[in-house]
Design an enzyme around this catalytic site. Structure first.
Site, PDB file in Angstrom:
ATOM      1  N   TYR A   1       0.834  -1.205   0.000  1.00 43.25           N
ATOM      2  CA  TYR A   1       0.000   0.000   0.000  1.00 43.25           C
ATOM      3  C   TYR A   1       0.867   1.254   0.000  1.00 43.25           C
ATOM      4  CZ  TYR A   1      -4.362   2.506   0.781  1.00 43.25           C
ATOM      5  OH  TYR A   1      -5.470   3.297   0.630  1.00 43.25           O
TER       6      TYR A   1
ATOM      7  N   TYR B   1      -4.969   5.195  -8.112  1.00 42.00           N
ATOM      8  CA  TYR B   1      -5.340   4.973  -6.712  1.00 42.00           C
ATOM      9  C   TYR B   1      -6.721   4.366  -6.644  1.00 42.00           C
ATOM     10  CZ  TYR B   1      -6.116   6.097  -1.766  1.00 42.00           C
ATOM     11  OH  TYR B   1      -6.379   6.045  -0.427  1.00 42.00           O
TER      12      TYR B   1
END
Lengths: 131, 392
Positions: free
Chosen positions: B292, B342
């Site tokens: 992440y 994203y």
């Protein structure tokens, strides 16, 4: 200057009332004496309800800080400093505020709460260098 | 090694990801999140070679910014879902959604679950206060009045704490951004494909010092979906199955509280031993990692907390080239949130699947057999999640 205003809840109302009187107080567990922040009903150590407020030294040390440039929220457009303070009175607890020093913060330096009166209904805790 | 209950070991490799699907990543999709979700779900089913009416479960996560399964199901004519999940949360729970789908399939509660994340995170619902209200958490009241509310600010605060404690440098963050952009240059889906240099990084404008623009992920409109079913069923489908070897959840302290809180350690440090033990593997077994990367620093701290290097050594580890293509641990081979787009973690899982199927094209890690993929390590919401996926 328009800015986000805190919305006190049933756990936090007394904290904000005390800040309004320039009192720096944290909750202390009635059962085991552990200090905690932010305000809430249960002690995370002994898992009991029941606490009293204790005025403590409004002091800590600088853990980190940012210099904000991007206008994410209503309020100042100029760069401003938000400081993360390790609170002396509550082990392992961090609090935040704007920096009220004339120079940038330094890692680990001692700081003291500095009350900023925004208006008649709102006072905030900021931080300045020194004991 | 952490003790693992037998029934948890039985869960390992019982389920598989049978397909992945994407919409294009853009700055303005021009369509609703419901439309994005449907498109990604259908694309994932097409990839798996499964008809829509075989789906009996849908799962997503959101923060009030997207279409839930109760809309997506009926929109696709799925009027009798055996199982669904509408998980609150952002990047902390992306991998938990797939983990929970795997649990549902493993127990027989559902046979085929499509997990999706659909966002118009640039054109409609930007994270971090621009164009939307402050997130709902009682702790926000102690931060927002100081102009401290957006994830780049919060992560910058933790990044500086790490710099102060361990000597991590801007150049370390920069090298990570440069490396991931080089990966994105080989990814046709990526929004940002023009290579950058360390000088470009250092010259990019301040967002919240110590973060510059190129420390921050993109804001993207798009959707991504993955199909979770039994390993047995997946073997009979169009694509090589990718097994779910481990799924783990983690939690930790909040911004403000937690005795002994160390802002340079994330909830991933406590999750990692559980995750590895479940798969019977360790950091040395990971061939590729999709971590992440809402910000450069989140990768550096996870490299430490997942055990790829010592605590505090994440910066030098990245600077050594270890995470670049051809290095011992290629990280974010698709370019990550910093350069691909994203979509809150689902695109990291999908990229891991591509790598393990061997269809990642120019960015393929040769012989990749085991992948780690992770969610936001627990700074913003005190929760995290992760998966270990592997080739059968």
């Amino acid at each position: 200057m328009a800015r986000y205003r805190p919305e006190p809840d049933r756990d936090s109302r007394e904290w904000w009332e005390r800040v309004g009187r320039r009192e720096f107080a944290v909750q202390v567990c009635d059962a085991c004496g552990t200090a905690r922040f932010p305000a809430r009903a249960f002690c995370a150590r002994c898992r009991t309800e029941g606490a009293h407020w204790r005025e403590v030294a409004p002091e800590g040390t600088v853990e980190s800080w940012i210099v904000n440039h991007q206008p994410f929220v209503p309020g100042p457009r100029e760069p401003y400093v938000v400081v993360m303070v390790r609170l002396a009175a509550v082990p392992g607890c961090f609090v935040y505020g704007n920096w009220r020093g004339r120079r940038p913060p330094e890692h680990g330096e001692r700081v003291t709460a500095s009350y900023t009166r925004v208006d008649a209904d709102l006072t905030l805790v900021d931080w300045r260098p020194g004991p | 090694m952490t003790d693992v209950p037998k029934r948890l070991l039985a869960f390992s490799d019982l389920t598989a990801i049978a397909g992945v699907g994407y919409t294009p990543f853009t700055k303005n999709s021009g369509v609703s999140t419901l439309t994005l979700a449907c498109r990604a779900v259908l694309a994932a089913l097409e990839d798996a070679g499964l008809p829509v009416d075989q789906v009996d479960g849908l799962a997503t996560h959101r923060v009030g910014d997207s279409a839930p399964p109760t809309l997506v199901g009926p929109a696709l004519g799925l009027t009798d879902l055996a199982w669904h999940l509408d998980q609150f949360g952002g990047g902390s729970v992306s991998h938990a959604v797939v983990g929970q789908a795997a649990l549902a399939v493993a127990t027989g509660m559902a046979e085929t679950v499509v997990c999706y994340r659909a966002v118009n995170a640039r054109s409609e619902f930007r994270m971090g206060g621009t164009g939307r209200g402050v997130p709902v958490s009682p702790e926000v009241q102690y931060q927002a009045p100081y102009g401290y509310v957006a994830p780049p600010q919060q992560y910058a605060m933790y990044a500086r704490a790490h710099m102060l404690k361990y000597g991590t440098k801007a150049e370390h963050f920069g090298q990570l951004a440069v490396t991931q952009r080089a990966n994105a240059a080989k990814n046709p889906r990526a929004l940002m494909r023009i290579p950058i240099t360390l000088d470009d990084y250092l010259a990019s404008r301040w967002i919240a010092e110590p973060f510059r623009l190129l420390d921050c992920c993109l804001e993207t409109d798009g959707a991504c979906a993955v199909v979770v079913t039994t390993a047995e069923r997946a073997r009979a489908l169009r694509r090589p199955p990718v097994l779910v070897s481990a799924a783990a959840w983690g939690g930790g302290t909040t911004h403000l509280s937690g005795p002994g809180a160390d802002p340079t350690v994330t909830a991933a440090a406590a999750l990692a031993p559980r995750l590895y033990a479940q798969a019977g593997l360790g950091p040395d077994d990971i061939d590729v990692a999709e971590l992440y990367d809402c910000f450069t620093y989140s990768v550096i701290v996870q490299l430490e907390d997942y055990g790829f290097c010592g605590k505090g050594e994440g910066g030098p580890y990245v600077a050594s080239g270890a995470t670049a293509a051809g290095g011992p641990l290629p990280v974010n081979t698709h370019g990550g949130f910093l350069s691909e787009g994203y979509v809150h973690g689902m695109n990291h899982i999908a990229e891991a699947v591509s790598q393990l199927r061997g269809d990642a094209g120019e960015r393929q890690v040769p012989g990749a057999e085991v992948a780690l993929s992770t969610a936001q390590p627990g700074y913003i919401l005190p929760a995290t999640s992760a998966l270990i996926l592997r080739r059968p």
